[in-house]
Design an enzyme around this catalytic site. Structure first.
Site, PDB file in Angstrom:
ATOM      1  N   ARG A  78       0.499  -1.049  -0.197  1.00 32.77           N
ATOM      2  CA  ARG A  78       0.141  -0.095  -0.299  1.00 32.77           C
ATOM      3  C   ARG A  78       0.972   1.814   0.291  1.00 32.77           C
ATOM      4  NH1 ARG A  78      -2.929  -4.162   2.776  1.00 32.77           N
ATOM      5  NH2 ARG A  78      -4.371  -4.162   2.982  1.00 32.77           N
ATOM      6  N   HIS A  81       0.115   3.734   4.931  1.00 33.39           N
ATOM      7  CA  HIS A  81      -0.799   2.359   5.598  1.00 33.39           C
ATOM      8  C   HIS A  81      -0.125   0.299   4.680  1.00 33.39           C
ATOM      9  CE1 HIS A  81      -3.446   4.268   7.871  1.00 33.39           C
ATOM     10  NE2 HIS A  81      -3.722   5.412   6.560  1.00 33.39           N
ATOM     11  N   ARG A 119      -8.824  -3.718  10.247  1.00 31.73           N
ATOM     12  CA  ARG A 119      -7.303  -3.746   9.288  1.00 31.73           C
ATOM     13  C   ARG A 119      -6.926  -2.493  10.222  1.00 31.73           C
ATOM     14  NH1 ARG A 119      -3.516  -1.894   5.466  1.00 31.73           N
ATOM     15  NH2 ARG A 119      -1.483  -2.940   5.844  1.00 31.73           N
ATOM     16  N   ASN A 155      -9.013   6.278  11.158  1.00 28.41           N
ATOM     17  CA  ASN A 155      -7.797   6.795  12.239  1.00 28.41           C
ATOM     18  C   ASN A 155      -7.909   6.105  13.414  1.00 28.41           C
ATOM     19  OD1 ASN A 155      -6.118   6.418  10.010  1.00 28.41           O
ATOM     20  ND2 ASN A 155      -6.097   8.949   9.700  1.00 28.41           N
ATOM     21  N   PHE A 168      -3.085  15.266  -0.764  1.00 25.78           N
ATOM     22  CA  PHE A 168      -2.813  13.949  -0.177  1.00 25.78           C
ATOM     23  C   PHE A 168      -1.356  13.524  -0.833  1.00 25.78           C
ATOM     24  CE2 PHE A 168      -2.754   9.685   0.513  1.00 25.78           C
ATOM     25  CZ  PHE A 168      -3.282   9.752   2.339  1.00 25.78           C
ATOM     26  N   HIS A 346     -12.592   1.163   1.550  1.00 27.67           N
ATOM     27  CA  HIS A 346     -12.748   1.694   0.085  1.00 27.67           C
ATOM     28  C   HIS A 346     -13.922   3.022   0.819  1.00 27.67           C
ATOM     29  CE1 HIS A 346     -13.899   4.380  -3.525  1.00 27.67           C
ATOM     30  NE2 HIS A 346     -14.546   3.696  -4.098  1.00 27.67           N
ATOM     31  N   ARG A 365     -10.433  11.112  -1.166  1.00 25.83           N
ATOM     32  CA  ARG A 365     -10.890   9.882  -1.476  1.00 25.83           C
ATOM     33  C   ARG A 365     -11.665   9.007  -1.835  1.00 25.83           C
ATOM     34  NH1 ARG A 365     -10.763   9.337   5.249  1.00 25.83           N
ATOM     35  NH2 ARG A 365      -9.938   7.136   4.923  1.00 25.83           N
ATOM     36  N   TYR A 369      -9.382   5.683  -3.542  1.00 24.78           N
ATOM     37  CA  TYR A 369     -10.036   3.933  -3.216  1.00 24.78           C
ATOM     38  C   TYR A 369      -9.669   3.046  -3.726  1.00 24.78           C
ATOM     39  CZ  TYR A 369      -8.252   5.964   1.978  1.00 24.78           C
ATOM     40  OH  TYR A 369      -8.264   6.415   2.593  1.00 24.78           O
ATOM     41  N   ARG A 376      -2.743  -2.190  -7.309  1.00 27.09           N
ATOM     42  CA  ARG A 376      -1.998  -3.414  -5.894  1.00 27.09           C
ATOM     43  C   ARG A 376      -2.350  -4.410  -6.104  1.00 27.09           C
ATOM     44  NH1 ARG A 376      -3.304  -4.686  -0.623  1.00 27.09           N
ATOM     45  NH2 ARG A 376      -5.354  -3.227  -0.548  1.00 27.09           N
TER      46      ARG A 376
HETATM   47 FE1  HDD Z   1      -6.334   6.946   3.204  1.00 29.21          FE
HETATM   48  C1  HDD Z   1      -5.131   3.609   2.714  1.00 29.21           C
HETATM   49  C2  HDD Z   1      -7.790   6.331   6.504  1.00 29.21           C
HETATM   50  C3  HDD Z   1      -7.053  10.234   4.183  1.00 29.21           C
HETATM   51  C4  HDD Z   1      -6.059   7.758   0.253  1.00 29.21           C
HETATM   52  N1  HDD Z   1      -6.566   5.495   4.273  1.00 29.21           N
HETATM   53  C5  HDD Z   1      -5.997   4.425   4.168  1.00 29.21           C
HETATM   54  C6  HDD Z   1      -6.610   3.139   5.132  1.00 29.21           C
HETATM   55  C7  HDD Z   1      -6.397   3.538   6.168  1.00 29.21           C
HETATM   56  C8  HDD Z   1      -6.789   5.279   5.549  1.00 29.21           C
HETATM   57  C9  HDD Z   1      -7.208   3.151   7.436  1.00 29.21           C
HETATM   58  C10 HDD Z   1      -5.799   1.885   5.329  1.00 29.21           C
HETATM   59  C11 HDD Z   1      -6.901   0.780   4.448  1.00 29.21           C
HETATM   60  C12 HDD Z   1      -6.699  -0.931   4.870  1.00 29.21           C
HETATM   61  O1  HDD Z   1      -6.245  -1.112   6.250  1.00 29.21           O
HETATM   62  O2  HDD Z   1      -6.196  -1.337   3.538  1.00 29.21           O
HETATM   63  N2  HDD Z   1      -6.825   8.481   4.378  1.00 29.21           N
HETATM   64  C13 HDD Z   1      -7.703   7.344   6.103  1.00 29.21           C
HETATM   65  C14 HDD Z   1      -8.442   8.830   6.968  1.00 29.21           C
HETATM   66  C15 HDD Z   1      -7.709   9.869   6.185  1.00 29.21           C
HETATM   67  C16 HDD Z   1      -7.047   9.570   5.097  1.00 29.21           C
HETATM   68  C17 HDD Z   1      -8.453   8.143   8.050  1.00 29.21           C
HETATM   69  C18 HDD Z   1      -8.552  11.075   6.361  1.00 29.21           C
HETATM   70  C19 HDD Z   1      -9.486  11.324   7.238  1.00 29.21           C
HETATM   71  N3  HDD Z   1      -6.184   8.849   2.511  1.00 29.21           N
HETATM   72  C20 HDD Z   1      -6.767   9.696   2.567  1.00 29.21           C
HETATM   73  C21 HDD Z   1      -6.819  10.813   1.227  1.00 29.21           C
HETATM   74  C22 HDD Z   1      -6.378   9.997   0.607  1.00 29.21           C
HETATM   75  C23 HDD Z   1      -5.998   8.688   0.928  1.00 29.21           C
HETATM   76  C24 HDD Z   1      -7.061  12.659   1.711  1.00 29.21           C
HETATM   77  C25 HDD Z   1      -6.198  10.140  -1.601  1.00 29.21           C
HETATM   78  C26 HDD Z   1      -7.001  11.660  -1.256  1.00 29.21           C
HETATM   79  N4  HDD Z   1      -5.639   5.624   1.460  1.00 29.21           N
HETATM   80  C27 HDD Z   1      -5.282   6.722   0.511  1.00 29.21           C
HETATM   81  C28 HDD Z   1      -4.950   5.135  -0.276  1.00 29.21           C
HETATM   82  C29 HDD Z   1      -5.053   3.936   0.382  1.00 29.21           C
HETATM   83  C30 HDD Z   1      -5.181   4.510   1.996  1.00 29.21           C
HETATM   84  C31 HDD Z   1      -3.793   5.354  -0.874  1.00 29.21           C
HETATM   85  C32 HDD Z   1      -3.208   3.893   0.693  1.00 29.21           C
HETATM   86  C33 HDD Z   1      -3.238   1.782   0.237  1.00 29.21           C
HETATM   87  C34 HDD Z   1      -5.108   1.523   0.415  1.00 29.21           C
HETATM   88  O3  HDD Z   1      -5.695   2.863  -0.271  1.00 29.21           O
HETATM   89  O4  HDD Z   1      -6.024   0.907  -0.279  1.00 29.21           O
HETATM   90  O5  HDD Z   1      -6.307   5.056  -1.835  1.00 29.21           O
END
Ligand code: HDD
Length: 713
Positions: A78, A81, A119, A155, A168, A346, A365, A369, A376
């Site tokens: 990822r 995370h 997770r 989170n 981001f 997602h 977001r 996702y 991935r």
């Molecule tokens: Fe995110 C993963 C939580 C903002 C883009 N995010 C990811 C995961 C968590 C969060 C818990 C791991 C999920 C797992 O266990 O597979 N993210 C947050 C929270 C945010 C946040 C609480 C703000 C309130 N995230 C955020 C933004 C973006 C992303 C603003 C993009 C615009 N996040 C992602 C991602 C990930 C991710 C790149 C990486 C792996 C995945 O999604 O599956 O899409």
């Protein structure tokens, strides 16, 4: 049908998701080795070659298949995370209080247990990084509801670093290792991160949370979770209510301290993963209460911040958190890759009765996702993976693609059709069809931030004001460490200038430690409001179950005393391990037998919640002569843990560099000095008061007010 899962021996077959997973499980018991085509293999240790010393033949399809598969075993981690641990369980509402606000069945019906997969993760580090780094923790929950999957991707902190998701990539580029040398791993203590904070002051509030003990959870079982954004609950008539989701751990919100975290990262980088796994495997199921803050649509503008701004929380004193249900994690995964690694969350996985708001972070977001899972997990069919597939039938007219798992029947995968008699048909809202909340939107097409998002300091001040003094000390120390690692003076100065707008006191306490002068001139105007709910001071401190104790002993230990102490401590629900200079049987005096569970050199005080030194004169003499043992107790005292000794064991504390502490004299029943407990009773007297006091000190987590600075450990 019951089925077991290795070390945990948890029973299976309980809920719909577990039954669904049953068809994907491959059990090697009693099996024969085959190729991927099911061909039985006669030999897998040598490749097919022309003669004993000859070249390998291309026709060795078994070796080629084995190597090809191996070459492709790693998938991209990822992007954030990457390191995480997961578990299954269930969610159940307490009652039907939410029924008036939402049509989401899993939130309305107290009789329904909805299977979940959760997770937990760190954000910045790679998959192999340590668990105890200073970081935000992800808390992502997939509810396998009867209306489809709902994901709450949150989170352990209620706010975020940025307000608009378009930032981001910038934010993540800043916090990840620096691009020229890929250092530092899993750490925000470097120039680019603090450069980002200084240049993007909307991140200040979250930076305060990151510098607090919230970034150092003692256990995934002991941290809160937050949905962060303001979402919407929607009722049957289409009326929306704003909602913030909170997870509150039954065991309280507890943290490690930074020095300890760094040591654990070396001693056991899997510390939090192991803690979660062992708790579930031993039947000590972690539990959280789901709470909601509800705000009616008419109150959308009742606050001095914008509900759409993810850098703000709603203070609980303004809108209380109402408990609505509980989640219990009851089952470890059986295969880390298949389940924890391949799970895909997602924010846009919704069910009827829950909808978005226009929070620009959430909106981004909702794109990111799905997009990230495509790369991935290698294509568009990842929702068919066992851990991801819903427990309800899927008829989506989506076809083909990499790794398609379904044999779709029918000839008309389009809507509307007459050839397949119109199936699959759409559903009205009353039949469970998802209808979007109808929000009126009109405005100019612009690229600008609302003025209602402009205040970046007030809630950071609220956070600082609400901390107990020990929490403030930890925050200041965290700034010293983090900014102390920043090479560029101007970045440190810029951050301190921002801290001055949060609190002059904060700026004054941070500045000298990092070689920066406090801004001159009158202090910027701040406020003195507090929100006690933000502090960890008031958390649960009376649950001892699930904690761990190292009992130090050596040859010559008093066997009967050791037996009675360890069994009494186990009865409190504590995990008790006897450590000695060597593992295995110990020579015991005073009756009974003794044995060490682990050798001290393989462990460390930082891996336990508490330490007890056993009785026995010769044992104590052996431990006193062993620097590791003396360091063990001193380090535990330094980390503010419950530390205790009985009988001759008290001499080991006396030998440690613990000047100023008072210990029990022989015959004295119980002496308690800042959470360091000693009993001079003879081994024949069951030290009941002492044990109760020790258990209480362990449940209290730490004695944060203990004077520890001068302890050289
Ligand atoms: Fe995110 C993963 C939580 C903002 C883009 N995010 C990811 C995961 C968590 C969060 C818990 C791991 C999920 C797992 O266990 O597979 N993210 C947050 C929270 C945010 C946040 C609480 C703000 C309130 N995230 C955020 C933004 C973006 C992303 C603003 C993009 C615009 N996040 C992602 C991602 C990930 C991710 C790149 C990486 C792996 C995945 O999604 O599956 O899409």
């Amino acid at each position: 049908m019951a089925n077991t899962s290795g070390p945990g021996e948890q029973t299976h077959g309980g809920d719909e998701k577990d039954q669904d997973l049953a068809s994907a499980r491959v059990d090697p018991a009693g099996s024969r080795l085959t190729t991927a085509q099911g061909l039985r293999v006669e030999h897998t240790d040598d490749s097919l070659r022309a003669g004993e010393r000859g070249p390998t033949l291309l026709e060795d399809f078994h070796a080629r298949e084995k190597l090809t598969h191996f070459d492709h075993e790693r998938i991209p981690e990822r992007v954030v995370h990457a390191r995480g641990s997961g578990a299954y369980g269930y969610f159940q509402p307490y009652n039907d209080v939410l029924a008036q606000y939402t049509v989401a069945e899993f939130l309305r019906d107290p009789a329904r247990r909805t299977p979940v997969f959760v997770r937990f993760s760190t954000v910045a580090g790679s998959r192999g990084s340590a668990d105890t780094v200073r970081d935000v923790r992800g808390f992502a929950t997939k509810f396998y509801t009867r209306q489809g999957n709902y994901d709450l991707v949150g989170n352990n902190m209620p706010v975020f670093f940025i307000q608009d998701g378009i930032k981001f990539p910038d934010f993540v580029h800043a916090v990840k290792p620096e691009p020229d040398n890929e250092m530092p791993q899993a750490a925000s203590a470097h120039d680019t991160f603090w450069d980002f904070v200084g240049m993007q002051p909307e991140s200040l509030h979250m930076a305060m949370w990151l510098m607090s003990d919230r970034a150092l959870p003692r256990s995934f079982r002991m941290m809160q979770g937050f949905g962060v954004h303001t979402f919407r609950l929607v009722d049957a008539s289409g009326v929306g209510t704003f909602v913030k989701f909170h997870w509150t751990p039954r065991l309280g919100t507890h943290s490690l301290i930074w020095d300890e975290c760094q040591r654990i990262a070396g001693k056991d980088p899997d510390f939090l993963r192991r803690d979660l796994w062992n708790a579930i495997a031993s039947g000590d199921y972690p539990e959280w209460e789901l709470g909601v803050q509800l705000v009616s649509e008419s109150d959308e503008f009742a606050f001095d911040f914008d509900l759409l701004d993810a850098t703000k929380l709603i203070p609980e004193e303004l809108v209380p958190v109402q408990p609505v249900g509980r989640m219990v994690l009851t089952r470890n995964p059986q295969n880390f890759f298949a389940e924890t690694e391949q799970v895909a969350f997602h924010t846009a996985n919704l069910v009827p009765g829950i909808d978005f708001t226009n929070d620009p972070l959430l909106q981004a977001r909702n794109f990111s996702y799905l997009d990230t899972q495509l790369i991935r997990l290698g294509g568009p069919n990842f929702s068919q993976l066992p851990v991801n597939r819903p427990i309800v039938p899927v008829h989506d007219n989506q076809r083909d693609g990499y790794a398609q798992q379904c044999i779709h029947l029918g000839r008309a995968p389009y809507h509307k059709n007459s050839i397949d008699a119109g199936y699959p048909m759409v559903s009205s809202a009353s039949e469970g069809g998802y209808t979007h909340y109808q929000e009126r939107v009109d405005g100019h097409k612009i690229r600008s931030r609302s003025g209602s998002f402009a205040d970046h300091h007030s809630q950071a001040t609220l956070f600082w004001n609400s901390m107990a003094e020990w929490e403030r000390e930890h925050i200041v120390a965290a700034f010293h460490f983090e900014l102390g690692k920043v090479d560029r003076l101007e970045i440190r100065e810029r951050v301190v200038a921002h801290l001055d707008h949060i609190s002059r006191e904060l700026a004054e306490r941070v500045a000298p430690g990092i070689g920066v002068t406090v801004p001159s001139g009158p202090a910027p105007t701040t406020h003195s409001r507090t929100s006690p709910a933000l502090s960890q001071e008031g958390t649960v401190t009376d649950i001892v179950r699930g904690r761990s104790v190292a009992v130090l002993a050596a040859d010559g230990v008093h066997g009967e005393s050791l037996r009675s102490l360890t069994s009494a401590l186990s009865e409190f629900g504590l995990l008790v391990e006897v450590l000695a200079p060597h593992a295995g049987p110990l020579r015991a005096v005073g009756g009974g037998q003794a044995s060490a569970d682990r050798a001290m050199p393989t462990m460390s005080s930082v891996l336990y919640d508490a330490v007890l030194v056993a009785d026995g004169e010769e044992s104590a003499a052996n431990l006193r002569a062993d620097g590791l043992a003396v360091h063990f107790v001193a380090e535990a005292v330094k980390h503010a843990k419950a530390v205790a000794a009985v009988g001759a064991g008290v001499e080991v504390l006396r030998a440690a560099p613990l000047a100023g502490f008072r210990f029990a004299e022989p015959g004295e029943d119980l002496v308690s000095d800042q959470g360091v407990l000693t009993s001079g009773s003879s081994p024949d007297v069951p030290p009941t008061r002492f044990l109760t006091a020790f258990a209480g000190a362990i449940a209290a987590h730490r004695t944060w007010t203990r004077a520890v600075d001068s302890i050289p450990a």
